[in-house]
Design a protein around this motif. Structure first.
Motif, PDB file in Angstrom:
ATOM      1  N   LEU A 199       0.800  -1.297   0.090  1.00 20.73           N
ATOM      2  CA  LEU A 199       0.099  -0.079  -0.024  1.00 20.73           C
ATOM      3  C   LEU A 199       0.781   1.317   0.030  1.00 20.73           C
ATOM      4  CD1 LEU A 199      -2.768  -0.879   2.339  1.00 20.73           C
ATOM      5  CD2 LEU A 199      -3.204  -0.370   0.257  1.00 20.73           C
ATOM      6  N   ALA A 202       2.439   1.652  -3.300  1.00 24.84           N
ATOM      7  CA  ALA A 202       1.680   2.091  -4.227  1.00 24.84           C
ATOM      8  C   ALA A 202       1.378   3.754  -4.226  1.00 24.84           C
ATOM      9  CB  ALA A 202       0.294   1.287  -4.437  1.00 24.84           C
ATOM     10  N   ALA A 203       1.011   4.106  -3.030  1.00 21.08           N
ATOM     11  CA  ALA A 203       0.764   5.423  -2.490  1.00 21.08           C
ATOM     12  C   ALA A 203       2.066   6.351  -3.173  1.00 21.08           C
ATOM     13  CB  ALA A 203       0.416   5.521  -1.130  1.00 21.08           C
ATOM     14  N   SER A 273      -2.465   3.722 -12.109  1.00 20.14           N
ATOM     15  CA  SER A 273      -1.867   3.634 -10.621  1.00 20.14           C
ATOM     16  C   SER A 273      -2.873   3.871  -9.547  1.00 20.14           C
ATOM     17  CB  SER A 273      -0.565   4.498 -10.551  1.00 20.14           C
ATOM     18  OG  SER A 273       0.387   4.206 -11.456  1.00 20.14           O
ATOM     19  N   LEU A 277      -4.417   1.485  -6.710  1.00 20.62           N
ATOM     20  CA  LEU A 277      -4.051   1.721  -5.203  1.00 20.62           C
ATOM     21  C   LEU A 277      -5.469   1.562  -4.493  1.00 20.62           C
ATOM     22  CD1 LEU A 277      -2.649   2.832  -2.765  1.00 20.62           C
ATOM     23  CD2 LEU A 277      -2.980   5.225  -3.614  1.00 20.62           C
TER      24      LEU A 277
END
Length: 303
Positions: A199, A202-203, A273, A277
């Motif tokens: 997470l 991805a952020a 993206s 996410l």
């Protein structure tokens, strides 16, 4: 101090208005240019680098009984501009660097202000307590300015394209700022989750791409620099009545193309993206970021 600029409208109220009061100026095609009301617009609380006594307050229509006078300076509403300084850096305050119209209490807060209308026939429409009163008037050019109407129309057309680009870039920059603020909360939300590392990674990927779209480090592009450069070009165009030169038109086209490319890149970011996410967040039982999605326009930015 100079006398009031532009169109001076006087109106008389026999008794205090009990409802909204508006004064609308429109062109010959009945398109609204600007509207004043008896309610003040939201206050601009940004800091200034000059004393506030210089700044012109917003026009607020009186509703009391008696004679009232309103002056319209023949300009469109101010464009939304980001707070870039003289050196090109983004600031946390509003920097005034130009001394034109520097009159205590009458100096524009926003630079550049909206562009000026061209000579022609216009209408003023006053609405008080549900009743409407209108008057037509004609705007003529300063007789000392030997510029044909066609040149003034071409100038305003280009200024209107710049205004559209300023609105689009400002809106997209603001959306990215809200997205990045939401992304900053992901590490805390992911703490203790099995997929915390994925997470956070991805952020960070989304945040890096969003930061580049807000303020490109390549010397061109980015919603912030596009807003800054269009604002500067609009300021230049408002310094006189002149047919836009080919170089000015070409420079504006570059800004508009960069802006369209950034809008397309933001759309791809949202569809790839950011979508990935949000899928990870939902799998972890966490709320999606900006559930309503980013409002990315489909039309060209400078139109």
């Amino acid at each position: 101090e100079n006398p009031p600029e532009g169109v001076i409208s006087d109106y008389y109220l026999k008794a205090p208005a009990t409802g909204p009061v508006t004064l609308t100026f429109s062109d010959a095609a009945h398109r609204t240019i600007i509207q004043y009301a008896n309610v003040a617009p939201p206050a601009d609380s940004s800091l200034l680098n000059v004393p506030v006594f210089w700044v012109k307050p917003p026009v607020v229509l009186p509703t009391t009984a008696g004679m009232h006078r309103v002056s319209w300076d023949l300009r469109f509403p101010d464009p939304p501009v980001l707070r870039y300084g003289y050196t090109g850096s983004l600031l946390d305050y509003t920097e005034s660097t130009l001394n034109w119209h520097a009159i205590p209490g009458l100096t524009p807060r926003v630079t550049p202000p909206g562009p000026m209308i061209v000579p022609g026939t216009y209408t003023a429409e006053l609405n008080v307590d549900g009743r409407t009163y209108s008057r037509q008037f004609t705007v003529v050019n300063d007789p000392r300015v030997m510029v044909p109407q066609s040149a003034l129309v071409a100038q305003l057309d280009l200024q209107q394209r710049m205004m559209a680009g300023l609105r689009a870039s400002y809106t997209m920059f603001d959306q990215i700022q809200r997205l990045r603020a939401a992304l900053a909360s992901v590490p805390a939300q992911a703490a203790g989750k099995p997929a915390a590392a994925a997470l956070i990674a991805a952020a960070q990927t989304v945040d890096s791409a969003a930061a580049s779209l807000a303020n490109s480090t390549q010397g061109h592009g980015g919603f912030g620099p596009s807003n800054r450069d269009l604002a500067r070009r609009l300021t230049d165009m408002e310094m006189g009545d002149v047919l836009p030169s080919p170089s000015v038109v070409a420079a504006a086209e570059i800004n508009c193309r960069d802006l369209d490319a950034d809008v397309a890149a933001l759309r791809r970011l949202q569809e790839s993206s950011l979508s990935a996410l949000n899928a990870l967040l939902q799998q972890a039982g966490l709320p999606a970021l900006l559930a309503g999605g980013l409002m990315v326009p489909a039309a060209p930015s400078c139109s």
